[in-house]
Scaffold this motif. Structure first.
Motif, short mmCIF file in Angstrom:
data_model
loop_
_atom_site.label_atom_id
_atom_site.label_comp_id
_atom_site.label_asym_id
_atom_site.label_seq_id
_atom_site.Cartn_x
_atom_site.Cartn_y
_atom_site.Cartn_z
N TYR A 21 0.83 -1.21 0.00
CA TYR A 21 0.00 0.00 0.00
C TYR A 21 0.87 1.26 0.00
O TYR A 21 0.59 2.21 -0.72
CB TYR A 21 -0.94 0.01 1.21
CG TYR A 21 -1.71 1.29 1.32
CD1 TYR A 21 -2.84 1.49 0.53
CD2 TYR A 21 -1.31 2.31 2.17
CE1 TYR A 21 -3.56 2.68 0.60
CE2 TYR A 21 -2.01 3.49 2.25
CZ TYR A 21 -3.14 3.67 1.47
OH TYR A 21 -3.83 4.85 1.54
N ARG A 22 1.93 1.24 0.79
CA ARG A 22 2.82 2.41 0.86
C ARG A 22 3.51 2.66 -0.48
O ARG A 22 3.64 3.79 -0.93
CB ARG A 22 3.86 2.20 1.97
CG ARG A 22 4.80 3.35 2.16
CD ARG A 22 4.05 4.59 2.64
NE ARG A 22 4.96 5.69 2.79
CZ ARG A 22 5.16 6.63 1.86
NH1 ARG A 22 4.50 6.60 0.74
NH2 ARG A 22 6.01 7.60 2.07
N TYR A 23 3.93 1.59 -1.14
CA TYR A 23 4.56 1.72 -2.46
C TYR A 23 3.55 2.24 -3.48
O TYR A 23 3.85 3.13 -4.26
CB TYR A 23 5.13 0.37 -2.92
CG TYR A 23 5.78 0.42 -4.27
CD1 TYR A 23 7.00 1.05 -4.44
CD2 TYR A 23 5.18 -0.15 -5.38
CE1 TYR A 23 7.62 1.11 -5.69
CE2 TYR A 23 5.78 -0.09 -6.63
CZ TYR A 23 7.00 0.53 -6.77
OH TYR A 23 7.60 0.60 -8.00
N SER A 25 0.88 3.99 -2.95
CA SER A 25 0.53 5.39 -2.70
C SER A 25 1.62 6.34 -3.19
O SER A 25 1.33 7.46 -3.60
CB SER A 25 0.25 5.62 -1.21
OG SER A 25 1.43 5.53 -0.44
N TRP A 26 2.88 5.90 -3.17
CA TRP A 26 3.97 6.72 -3.71
C TRP A 26 3.90 6.77 -5.24
O TRP A 26 4.00 7.83 -5.84
CB TRP A 26 5.33 6.16 -3.28
CG TRP A 26 6.50 6.84 -3.89
CD1 TRP A 26 6.90 8.13 -3.71
CD2 TRP A 26 7.45 6.27 -4.79
NE1 TRP A 26 8.03 8.39 -4.44
CE2 TRP A 26 8.40 7.26 -5.11
CE3 TRP A 26 7.60 5.01 -5.36
CZ2 TRP A 26 9.46 7.03 -5.97
CZ3 TRP A 26 8.67 4.78 -6.21
CH2 TRP A 26 9.58 5.79 -6.49
N ASP A 31 -0.82 11.12 -2.13
CA ASP A 31 -0.60 12.16 -1.14
C ASP A 31 -0.55 13.55 -1.76
O ASP A 31 -0.53 14.55 -1.05
CB ASP A 31 0.71 11.92 -0.37
CG ASP A 31 0.70 10.62 0.39
OD1 ASP A 31 -0.39 10.17 0.77
OD2 ASP A 31 1.79 10.06 0.61
N GLY A 41 9.37 5.65 -0.47
CA GLY A 41 8.96 5.12 -1.77
C GLY A 41 10.13 4.68 -2.61
O GLY A 41 10.10 3.62 -3.24
#
Length: 82
Positions: A21-23, A25-26, A31, A41
């Motif tokens: 999820y963090r990857y 979102s980057w 954001d 990222g």
């Protein structure tokens, strides 16, 4: 033993989902960042397989295009010049 394996599998799945999820979102710029130079990222990008890196660079190029230099690992990929 079976309970331990269940907990281990759930923990590994949760960690993979969180990092994925963090990857994502980057790469998708959820954001609303002005530049693609996010340390987390970029670090996650290094550990992704080649086809995921190529896809990620193409997504970043579509979002940021010629407005900035490519982040580490995207030079020559996804539309950015080498």
């Amino acid at each position: 033993m079976k309970r331990f394996l269940t907990i281990l599998v759930v923990a590994v799945f949760a960690a993979a989902a969180m990092l994925g999820y963090r990857y994502l979102s980057w790469v998708k710029n959820w954001d609303g960042a002005d530049t693609p130079f996010d340390e987390v990222g970029i670090d996650l990008h290094q550990y992704m397989p080649g086809f995921v890196q190529d896809w990620g660079c193409a997504q970043l190029f579509a979002e940021f295009g010629d407005k900035t230099l490519p982040p580490h690992g995207c030079r020559g990929k996804g539309g950015w010049p080498a």
